[in-house]
Scaffold this motif. Sequence first.
Motif, PDB file in Angstrom:
ATOM      1  N   LYS A  52      -1.766  13.959 -14.834  1.00 21.98           N
ATOM      2  CA  LYS A  52      -1.962  14.049 -13.386  1.00 21.98           C
ATOM      3  C   LYS A  52      -3.205  13.274 -12.965  1.00 21.98           C
ATOM      4  O   LYS A  52      -3.212  12.606 -11.923  1.00 21.98           O
ATOM      5  CB  LYS A  52      -2.082  15.517 -12.971  1.00 21.98           C
ATOM      6  N   ALA A  53      -4.261  13.362 -13.770  1.00 18.17           N
ATOM      7  CA  ALA A  53      -5.506  12.675 -13.432  1.00 18.17           C
ATOM      8  C   ALA A  53      -5.299  11.167 -13.360  1.00 18.17           C
ATOM      9  O   ALA A  53      -5.765  10.502 -12.426  1.00 18.17           O
ATOM     10  CB  ALA A  53      -6.586  13.020 -14.449  1.00 18.17           C
ATOM     11  N   ALA A  54      -4.599  10.601 -14.364  1.00 20.55           N
ATOM     12  CA  ALA A  54      -4.390   9.153 -14.401  1.00 20.55           C
ATOM     13  C   ALA A  54      -3.474   8.690 -13.276  1.00 20.55           C
ATOM     14  O   ALA A  54      -3.739   7.681 -12.614  1.00 20.55           O
ATOM     15  CB  ALA A  54      -3.821   8.744 -15.754  1.00 20.55           C
ATOM     16  N   ALA A  55      -2.390   9.441 -13.049  1.00 20.40           N
ATOM     17  CA  ALA A  55      -1.452   9.043 -12.004  1.00 20.40           C
ATOM     18  C   ALA A  55      -2.069   9.192 -10.617  1.00 20.40           C
ATOM     19  O   ALA A  55      -1.827   8.368  -9.725  1.00 20.40           O
ATOM     20  CB  ALA A  55      -0.168   9.870 -12.106  1.00 20.40           C
ATOM     21  N   LEU A  56      -2.893  10.231 -10.427  1.00 25.85           N
ATOM     22  CA  LEU A  56      -3.534  10.410  -9.131  1.00 25.85           C
ATOM     23  C   LEU A  56      -4.570   9.312  -8.892  1.00 25.85           C
ATOM     24  O   LEU A  56      -4.672   8.767  -7.780  1.00 25.85           O
ATOM     25  CB  LEU A  56      -4.193  11.781  -9.049  1.00 25.85           C
ATOM     26  N   ALA A  57      -5.345   8.962  -9.918  1.00 24.97           N
ATOM     27  CA  ALA A  57      -6.309   7.875  -9.762  1.00 24.97           C
ATOM     28  C   ALA A  57      -5.594   6.581  -9.399  1.00 24.97           C
ATOM     29  O   ALA A  57      -6.073   5.812  -8.547  1.00 24.97           O
ATOM     30  CB  ALA A  57      -7.128   7.701 -11.044  1.00 24.97           C
ATOM     31  N   ALA A  58      -4.441   6.336 -10.017  1.00 22.74           N
ATOM     32  CA  ALA A  58      -3.669   5.137  -9.685  1.00 22.74           C
ATOM     33  C   ALA A  58      -3.203   5.168  -8.240  1.00 22.74           C
ATOM     34  O   ALA A  58      -3.241   4.146  -7.538  1.00 22.74           O
ATOM     35  CB  ALA A  58      -2.478   5.003 -10.632  1.00 22.74           C
ATOM     36  N   ALA A  59      -2.768   6.350  -7.766  1.00 22.72           N
ATOM     37  CA  ALA A  59      -2.320   6.476  -6.376  1.00 22.72           C
ATOM     38  C   ALA A  59      -3.478   6.254  -5.408  1.00 22.72           C
ATOM     39  O   ALA A  59      -3.314   5.608  -4.362  1.00 22.72           O
ATOM     40  CB  ALA A  59      -1.696   7.853  -6.156  1.00 22.72           C
ATOM     41  N   VAL A  60      -4.658   6.777  -5.734  1.00 29.43           N
ATOM     42  CA  VAL A  60      -5.832   6.595  -4.870  1.00 29.43           C
ATOM     43  C   VAL A  60      -6.239   5.128  -4.838  1.00 29.43           C
ATOM     44  O   VAL A  60      -6.532   4.572  -3.770  1.00 29.43           O
ATOM     45  CB  VAL A  60      -6.997   7.483  -5.350  1.00 29.43           C
ATOM     46  N   ASN A  61      -6.244   4.465  -5.991  1.00 28.74           N
ATOM     47  CA  ASN A  61      -6.587   3.048  -6.021  1.00 28.74           C
ATOM     48  C   ASN A  61      -5.566   2.216  -5.255  1.00 28.74           C
ATOM     49  O   ASN A  61      -5.919   1.230  -4.586  1.00 28.74           O
ATOM     50  CB  ASN A  61      -6.701   2.560  -7.468  1.00 28.74           C
ATOM     51  N   ASN A  62      -4.299   2.616  -5.327  1.00 27.13           N
ATOM     52  CA  ASN A  62      -3.264   1.944  -4.553  1.00 27.13           C
ATOM     53  C   ASN A  62      -3.522   2.094  -3.058  1.00 27.13           C
ATOM     54  O   ASN A  62      -3.410   1.136  -2.279  1.00 27.13           O
ATOM     55  CB  ASN A  62      -1.896   2.524  -4.922  1.00 27.13           C
ATOM     56  N   LEU A  63      -3.888   3.320  -2.626  1.00 25.82           N
ATOM     57  CA  LEU A  63      -4.215   3.559  -1.221  1.00 25.82           C
ATOM     58  C   LEU A  63      -5.385   2.687  -0.780  1.00 25.82           C
ATOM     59  O   LEU A  63      -5.357   2.075   0.300  1.00 25.82           O
ATOM     60  CB  LEU A  63      -4.551   5.026  -1.006  1.00 25.82           C
ATOM     61  N   LEU A  64      -6.435   2.625  -1.599  1.00 26.20           N
ATOM     62  CA  LEU A  64      -7.612   1.844  -1.228  1.00 26.20           C
ATOM     63  C   LEU A  64      -7.258   0.364  -1.124  1.00 26.20           C
ATOM     64  O   LEU A  64      -7.703  -0.329  -0.200  1.00 26.20           O
ATOM     65  CB  LEU A  64      -8.718   2.067  -2.253  1.00 26.20           C
ATOM     66  N   GLY A  65      -6.458  -0.125  -2.054  1.00 24.39           N
ATOM     67  CA  GLY A  65      -6.024  -1.514  -1.983  1.00 24.39           C
ATOM     68  C   GLY A  65      -5.198  -1.790  -0.743  1.00 24.39           C
ATOM     69  O   GLY A  65      -5.361  -2.831  -0.093  1.00 24.39           O
ATOM     70  N   ASN A  66      -4.304  -0.850  -0.384  1.00 23.97           N
ATOM     71  CA  ASN A  66      -3.500  -1.015   0.824  1.00 23.97           C
ATOM     72  C   ASN A  66      -4.367  -1.007   2.075  1.00 23.97           C
ATOM     73  O   ASN A  66      -4.120  -1.765   3.022  1.00 23.97           O
ATOM     74  CB  ASN A  66      -2.448   0.091   0.914  1.00 23.97           C
ATOM     75  N   ALA A  67      -5.384  -0.131   2.098  1.00 23.48           N
ATOM     76  CA  ALA A  67      -6.272  -0.080   3.259  1.00 23.48           C
ATOM     77  C   ALA A  67      -6.998  -1.409   3.441  1.00 23.48           C
ATOM     78  O   ALA A  67      -7.158  -1.895   4.567  1.00 23.48           O
ATOM     79  CB  ALA A  67      -7.275   1.061   3.104  1.00 23.48           C
ATOM     80  N   VAL A  68      -7.428  -2.012   2.327  1.00 21.11           N
ATOM     81  CA  VAL A  68      -8.082  -3.323   2.407  1.00 21.11           C
ATOM     82  C   VAL A  68      -7.113  -4.362   2.961  1.00 21.11           C
ATOM     83  O   VAL A  68      -7.464  -5.153   3.851  1.00 21.11           O
ATOM     84  CB  VAL A  68      -8.603  -3.752   1.019  1.00 21.11           C
ATOM     85  N   LEU A  69      -5.870  -4.365   2.475  1.00 18.36           N
ATOM     86  CA  LEU A  69      -4.888  -5.334   2.957  1.00 18.36           C
ATOM     87  C   LEU A  69      -4.580  -5.137   4.431  1.00 18.36           C
ATOM     88  O   LEU A  69      -4.437  -6.113   5.184  1.00 18.36           O
ATOM     89  CB  LEU A  69      -3.600  -5.226   2.132  1.00 18.36           C
ATOM     90  N   LEU A  70      -4.474  -3.884   4.860  1.00 16.73           N
ATOM     91  CA  LEU A  70      -4.177  -3.604   6.262  1.00 16.73           C
ATOM     92  C   LEU A  70      -5.268  -4.112   7.193  1.00 16.73           C
ATOM     93  O   LEU A  70      -5.007  -4.422   8.354  1.00 16.73           O
ATOM     94  CB  LEU A  70      -4.000  -2.093   6.462  1.00 16.73           C
ATOM     95  N   CYS A  71      -6.479  -4.178   6.687  1.00 13.93           N
ATOM     96  CA  CYS A  71      -7.616  -4.583   7.507  1.00 13.93           C
ATOM     97  C   CYS A  71      -8.021  -6.028   7.250  1.00 13.93           C
ATOM     98  O   CYS A  71      -9.093  -6.460   7.672  1.00 13.93           O
ATOM     99  CB  CYS A  71      -8.803  -3.658   7.253  1.00 13.93           C
ATOM    100  N   SER A  72      -7.168  -6.790   6.572  1.00 15.92           N
ATOM    101  CA  SER A  72      -7.471  -8.174   6.242  1.00 15.92           C
ATOM    102  C   SER A  72      -6.729  -9.123   7.170  1.00 15.92           C
ATOM    103  O   SER A  72      -5.690  -8.791   7.728  1.00 15.92           O
ATOM    104  CB  SER A  72      -7.078  -8.473   4.786  1.00 15.92           C
ATOM    105  N   ARG A  73      -7.293 -10.310   7.311  1.00 13.55           N
ATOM    106  CA  ARG A  73      -6.684 -11.374   8.097  1.00 13.55           C
ATOM    107  C   ARG A  73      -6.460 -12.590   7.220  1.00 13.55           C
ATOM    108  O   ARG A  73      -6.906 -12.656   6.085  1.00 13.55           O
ATOM    109  CB  ARG A  73      -7.578 -11.737   9.282  1.00 13.55           C
ATOM    110  N   GLY A  74      -5.801 -13.577   7.777  1.00 13.69           N
ATOM    111  CA  GLY A  74      -5.497 -14.779   7.014  1.00 13.69           C
ATOM    112  C   GLY A  74      -6.729 -15.536   6.551  1.00 13.69           C
ATOM    113  O   GLY A  74      -6.664 -16.312   5.591  1.00 13.69           O
ATOM    114  N   ASP A  75      -7.853 -15.329   7.231  1.00 16.42           N
ATOM    115  CA  ASP A  75      -9.085 -16.010   6.815  1.00 16.42           C
ATOM    116  C   ASP A  75      -9.793 -15.274   5.682  1.00 16.42           C
ATOM    117  O   ASP A  75     -10.925 -15.599   5.334  1.00 16.42           O
ATOM    118  CB  ASP A  75     -10.032 -16.183   8.001  1.00 16.42           C
ATOM    119  N   GLU A  76      -9.125 -14.275   5.109  1.00 14.19           N
ATOM    120  CA  GLU A  76      -9.615 -13.495   3.974  1.00 14.19           C
ATOM    121  C   GLU A  76     -10.779 -12.580   4.338  1.00 14.19           C
ATOM    122  O   GLU A  76     -11.392 -11.989   3.455  1.00 14.19           O
ATOM    123  CB  GLU A  76     -10.000 -14.401   2.798  1.00 14.19           C
TER     124      GLU A  76
END
Length: 320
Positions: A52-76
């Motif tokens: 559970k610890a490993a899978a949850l950490a992966a889910a949290v890291n996935n969320l953080l990566g998605n949040a970065v992408l959602l707030c990104s623009r084409g100019d990086e």
Amino acid sequence: MASGSPSGERPGERRCRMYSAEINRKQPALLLLAIDQSYSMLDPWAETGQSKAAALAAAVNNLLGNAVLLCSRGDERVYGYFEIGVFGYGLEVGPVLHGTDADHPIASVEQVADNPLRVDTVSRRVPDGAGGVVSVQQQMPVWVDPLANGATPMVAAFTAIEPVIKSWCAAHPDSFPPIVINVTDGMSTDGVPNQVVERIRNLGTEDGQALVFNLHLSGVQSQPIRFPGTAEGLTDPDALTLFELSSVLPPSMLDAAAAVGYSVAPGSRGFLFNADATTVIDFLDIGTRSVTPTGLGELTDGRDLPELTDGDEDGEGAGA
């Protein structure tokens, strides 16, 4: 709850449409995760093939990566539409998001993007366009590592979170209210956190009260409970407790949950019990994508609001 009203609105207009505040760099949204890091998180998480610890950490890291992408623009560039905190609770209680600490428990999404703990190379199977699949190597930023030790001091976790929410609401009176998502595989070992959760839910902004959601992880294949509107049928006392600690989903989150196929209705609460990994990932994604009814595609840079600094004038909103 904070006083005052957004610029240009008559008194009472915002109160008639709570949970509708625009998100921009002047009015960011706060997402705060509380993750169980107790010893029992070493147990397997059903179909994931991981603890559970490993899978949850992966889910949290996935969320953080998605949040970065959602707030990104084409100019990086990454624009500050979100502020994020991750609190772990087990042998110790406190911030576990890389780059945060007890004095600075939350980070802007720009800081998250610029400061991963490391970047791992992982192999993923993806469609090859001809009906098959191929393995590809991808770079995956990591901000939170798995940890499992100690008991489940949920009261202490919410108690540590409470002043963070209070301070943030005071500093962002016109923002969408904070979202707190607690992810656990069991019940609290230091008492029932009903009083501190109630205090947190009584905090908020001019746009509504803080939202507290609870996700219970299943270690076995069992019937999940997803977004119930009533306590009817909740025979498990742990499920009933977590249900009572959970806020009702605001309209924007109801729409987001329905859009990905979940059966929800007015009054449904942000509560999952015996949740599988897919549902947990869905819920975390809903939390980042549904904090405004118009969606992140129409965010602005807040330049129509008063007191925008000159340093903010050089960027455009996510939907501009």
